[in-house]
Each structure stands twice: as structure tokens, then as C-alpha cells.
Motif scaffolding. Structure first.
Motif, mmCIF file in Angstrom:
data_model
loop_
_atom_site.group_PDB
_atom_site.id
_atom_site.type_symbol
_atom_site.label_atom_id
_atom_site.label_comp_id
_atom_site.label_asym_id
_atom_site.label_seq_id
_atom_site.Cartn_x
_atom_site.Cartn_y
_atom_site.Cartn_z
ATOM 1 N N ALA A 158 0.824 -1.218 0.000
ATOM 2 C CA ALA A 158 0.000 0.000 0.000
ATOM 3 C C ALA A 158 0.854 1.262 0.000
ATOM 4 N N SER A 159 1.964 1.233 0.699
ATOM 5 C CA SER A 159 2.819 2.427 0.763
ATOM 6 C C SER A 159 3.447 2.749 -0.589
ATOM 7 N N HIS A 160 3.459 1.770 -1.486
ATOM 8 C CA HIS A 160 3.976 2.001 -2.842
ATOM 9 C C HIS A 160 2.847 2.297 -3.824
ATOM 10 N N ARG A 161 1.648 2.499 -3.291
ATOM 11 C CA ARG A 161 0.463 2.774 -4.118
ATOM 12 C C ARG A 161 0.157 1.623 -5.082
ATOM 13 N N ILE A 162 0.471 0.423 -4.642
ATOM 14 C CA ILE A 162 0.125 -0.777 -5.409
ATOM 15 C C ILE A 162 -1.051 -1.455 -4.714
ATOM 16 N N ARG A 163 -2.150 -1.567 -5.413
ATOM 17 C CA ARG A 163 -3.343 -2.201 -4.865
ATOM 18 C C ARG A 163 -3.355 -3.682 -5.241
ATOM 19 N N VAL A 164 -3.811 -4.526 -4.317
ATOM 20 C CA VAL A 164 -3.829 -5.972 -4.554
ATOM 21 C C VAL A 164 -5.196 -6.523 -4.141
ATOM 22 N N ASN A 165 -5.851 -7.185 -5.064
ATOM 23 C CA ASN A 165 -7.177 -7.757 -4.807
ATOM 24 C C ASN A 165 -7.295 -9.118 -5.479
ATOM 25 N N THR A 166 -8.360 -9.847 -5.128
ATOM 26 C CA THR A 166 -8.670 -11.072 -5.837
ATOM 27 C C THR A 166 -10.029 -10.969 -6.503
ATOM 28 N N ILE A 167 -10.181 -11.770 -7.535
ATOM 29 C CA ILE A 167 -11.473 -12.043 -8.152
ATOM 30 C C ILE A 167 -11.838 -13.467 -7.772
ATOM 31 N N ALA A 168 -13.064 -13.688 -7.307
ATOM 32 C CA ALA A 168 -13.478 -15.016 -6.857
ATOM 33 C C ALA A 168 -14.753 -15.432 -7.597
ATOM 34 N N PRO A 169 -14.604 -15.997 -8.791
ATOM 35 C CA PRO A 169 -15.785 -16.353 -9.577
ATOM 36 C C PRO A 169 -16.395 -17.680 -9.153
ATOM 37 N N THR A 170 -17.652 -17.860 -9.506
ATOM 38 C CA THR A 170 -18.278 -19.169 -9.457
ATOM 39 C C THR A 170 -17.918 -19.909 -10.740
ATOM 40 N N PHE A 171 -18.636 -20.961 -11.061
ATOM 41 C CA PHE A 171 -18.295 -21.777 -12.218
ATOM 42 C C PHE A 171 -18.552 -21.025 -13.523
ATOM 43 N N VAL A 172 -17.543 -21.049 -14.376
ATOM 44 C CA VAL A 172 -17.625 -20.499 -15.729
ATOM 45 C C VAL A 172 -17.348 -21.645 -16.685
ATOM 46 N N GLU A 173 -18.140 -21.756 -17.753
ATOM 47 C CA GLU A 173 -17.886 -22.820 -18.718
ATOM 48 C C GLU A 173 -16.743 -22.388 -19.629
ATOM 49 N N THR A 174 -15.584 -22.976 -19.406
ATOM 50 C CA THR A 174 -14.363 -22.664 -20.141
ATOM 51 C C THR A 174 -13.769 -23.963 -20.676
ATOM 52 N N PRO A 175 -12.692 -23.877 -21.489
ATOM 53 C CA PRO A 175 -12.033 -25.123 -21.913
ATOM 54 C C PRO A 175 -11.599 -25.994 -20.737
ATOM 55 N N MET A 176 -11.208 -25.371 -19.601
ATOM 56 C CA MET A 176 -10.776 -26.158 -18.450
ATOM 57 C C MET A 176 -11.957 -26.845 -17.760
ATOM 58 N N THR A 177 -13.097 -26.164 -17.682
ATOM 59 C CA THR A 177 -14.234 -26.720 -16.940
ATOM 60 C C THR A 177 -15.212 -27.501 -17.821
ATOM 61 N N LYS A 178 -15.039 -27.420 -19.139
ATOM 62 C CA LYS A 178 -15.991 -28.078 -20.039
ATOM 63 C C LYS A 178 -16.110 -29.569 -19.740
ATOM 64 N N SER A 179 -14.982 -30.214 -19.501
ATOM 65 C CA SER A 179 -15.019 -31.658 -19.238
ATOM 66 C C SER A 179 -15.741 -31.970 -17.934
ATOM 67 N N PHE A 180 -15.687 -31.024 -16.964
ATOM 68 C CA PHE A 180 -16.405 -31.238 -15.705
ATOM 69 C C PHE A 180 -17.905 -31.338 -15.965
ATOM 70 N N PHE A 181 -18.409 -30.417 -16.793
ATOM 71 C CA PHE A 181 -19.843 -30.349 -17.028
ATOM 72 C C PHE A 181 -20.353 -31.503 -17.890
ATOM 73 N N GLU A 182 -19.442 -32.208 -18.538
ATOM 74 C CA GLU A 182 -19.839 -33.354 -19.351
ATOM 75 C C GLU A 182 -20.043 -34.603 -18.498
ATOM 76 N N LYS A 183 -19.638 -34.560 -17.240
ATOM 77 C CA LYS A 183 -19.800 -35.707 -16.356
ATOM 78 C C LYS A 183 -21.224 -35.758 -15.797
ATOM 79 N N ASP A 184 -21.746 -36.963 -15.672
ATOM 80 C CA ASP A 184 -23.117 -37.154 -15.193
ATOM 81 C C ASP A 184 -23.333 -36.487 -13.833
#
Length: 254
Positions: free
Chosen positions: A178-204
Motif C-alpha cells: 500500500a505504501s507504494h500505491r500498489i493495490r492488490v485484490n482477488t477475483i473469486a468467480p463461481t463456475f464459468v464454462e471454459t475449456p478447463m471446466t468443459k469436461s467437468f460439465f460433461e460428467k453425469d
């Protein structure tokens, strides 16, 4: 150059996006460019990066690429030295191997720790060192977390562990930088259908399991994640640091 399609002012800023060859990372890079940032996209696949760079340039915006494995901190630091200016880091590269806790292999454990935690730390550290040189201009670091950084879930023991680590790292970084004026945050998404998660959604049963726990009743569009990133990177978020922006449709409110 006129900025097109963006709600937040990133004009004159340079953004680095890791894991930007496809999926959410590519969507983030394109959104940052539309908000005025000069974008550097990074991943292990030059072929994937070429497509992202081409799309950004076709829209009249500025983009370049770095082909690098972020789990190699020496290689990443060497590539970063060639970047003349850095104002925004989107620390996006990550992976997941859904597995029952008792069946997780050491190879799976080590791979997720190396990419989701160790490289998240080393990439942020190298970029923070560079941003400190910006002086009063500072910078913004956005670490990619997940709703699983706030809760637990079956078959995601290691993933949850790594994302909880990212949340803790982000808070500590925010205080120190903070003293260097650098801000640090996270993004915390729920499930997004992406190439990585596509195979998850194909499972029964997996899609039903997700929808039963997602009050909003729909998957998260990657464009919504990108829009949130643009906000946290922008001057409009100048007092936002050390926080996690949950884009989870109510998942963690339960």
C-alpha cells in the motif's frame, strides 16, 4: 487512439495477463484492451496467444505476447525485464484436478501447488518489484481466486487449499504494498464454462450439482469476470485493496 467499448479508463496503462491463451484469460485480455490498456498476453502456447493478439489488434488496440511457463520464475523474470512499463498484473494462470481427497496423487498435489500457489507468489513478487519503480503512479495486482477460496467442496480439497492460500497472500500483499500505491485484490468467480471446466460439465450429475447450489440459477459468463477485472484495475477502484470481489451468484452467501 480512441478507446472503444470500455466502461473504465485504462488509457496509458500496460497490463500483463498470465494464462491468457484461451478461456477467461483471453476474455480478460480483450476486455482490458477495449478499456484502453496496452496488453501483454502470456502463456505456454504461442499458437493460442497469436489468436488473442490478432483479435486485439484487429480492433485497433495494442497487444504483444510472451511465451513462458510461469512455474519457471527465472524465465519469467528474464522476460519481464524486457517489458518497459507495467501497471497492471492479472495473475490468472491456474489449474484443477477434481479428485476425491483420499485419491489425490502426489503429482496432482504438486502440480496444483506449483501453478496455483508458488507461481502466483513468484509472478506477483516479480511484478510488484517492477511496479515499485512506478513511484506515485503505483499499480494494480489482481490474483485469480475462486468462490472455492471462501468455502469447501467435495473433490476439490487441493483446489480449495490453493485458493484459500491466494486469498491470504493477497491480504498480506495489500498491506505491504500500500505504501507504494500498489493495490492488490482477488477475483473469486463461481463456475464459468471454459475449456478447463468443459469436461467437468460433461460428467453425469455435475451440472445439476452446480445448479442446485447456485442461487442465481445460471453459469457465470466469462465477460462478467473480465468486466470485474477492468474495474479493479481502473482508477475508479483507487481505494479498493486487500479485498475479494466474489462473482458467485450467491454461492458463498449460503
Amino acid at each position: 487512439m480512441e478507446r472503444r467499448g470500455g466502461a473504465f479508463s485504462l488509457d496509458g496503462l500496460t497490463a500483463l495477463v498470465t494464462g491468457a491463451g484461451r478461456g477467461i484469460g483471453a476474455e480478460i485480455a480483450i476486455a482490458l484492451s477495449r478499456n484502453g490498456a496496452n496488453v501483454i498476453v502470456l502463456s505456454r502456447s504461442g499458437v493460442e496467444l497469436d489468436g488473442v493478439v490478432e483479435q486485439i489488434r484487429e480492433e485497433g488496440n495494442v497487444a504483444s505476447r510472451i511465451v513462458c511457463d510461469v512455474t519457471d520464475p527465472e524465465a519469467f523474470s528474464a522476460d519481464l525485464e524486457q517489458v518497459p512499463q507495467l501497471d497492471i498484473l492479472v495473475n490468472n494462470a491456474g489449474t484443477n484436478f477434481p479428485e476425491a481427497f483420499v485419491d489425490v496423487t502426489l503429482d496432482q498435489l504438486d502440480a496444483m501447488l506449483a501453478l496455483n500457489v508458488r507461481s502466483m507468489f513468484t509472478v506477483a513478487q516479480a511484478c510488484a518489484r517492477k511496479m515499485i519503480g512506478n513511484g506515485e503512479k503505483g499499480g494494480a495486482i489482481i490474483n485469480m481466486s475462486s468462490q472455492m477460496g471462501h468455502v469447501g467442496a467435495a473433490r476439490r480439497s487441493v483446489y480449495c487449499m490453493t485458493k484459500h492460500a491466494v486469498e491470504g497472500l493477497t491480504k498480506a500483499m495489500a498491506l505491504e504494498l500500500a505504501s507504494h500505491r500498489i493495490r492488490v485484490n482477488t477475483i473469486a468467480p463461481t463456475f464459468v464454462e471454459t475449456p478447463m471446466t468443459k469436461s467437468f460439465f460433461e460428467k453425469d450429475g455435475f451440472r445439476d450439482w452446480v445448479m442446485d447450489r447456485l442461487p442465481a440459477g445460471r453459469l457465470l459468463p466469462a465477460s462478467d469476470v473480465a468486466a470485474a477485472i477492468c474495474y479493479l484495475a481502473s482508477r475508479e477502484a483507487s481505494m479498493v485493496t486487500g479485498t475479494s470481489l466474489r462473482i458467485d451468484g450467491g454461492w458463498t452467501a449460503q
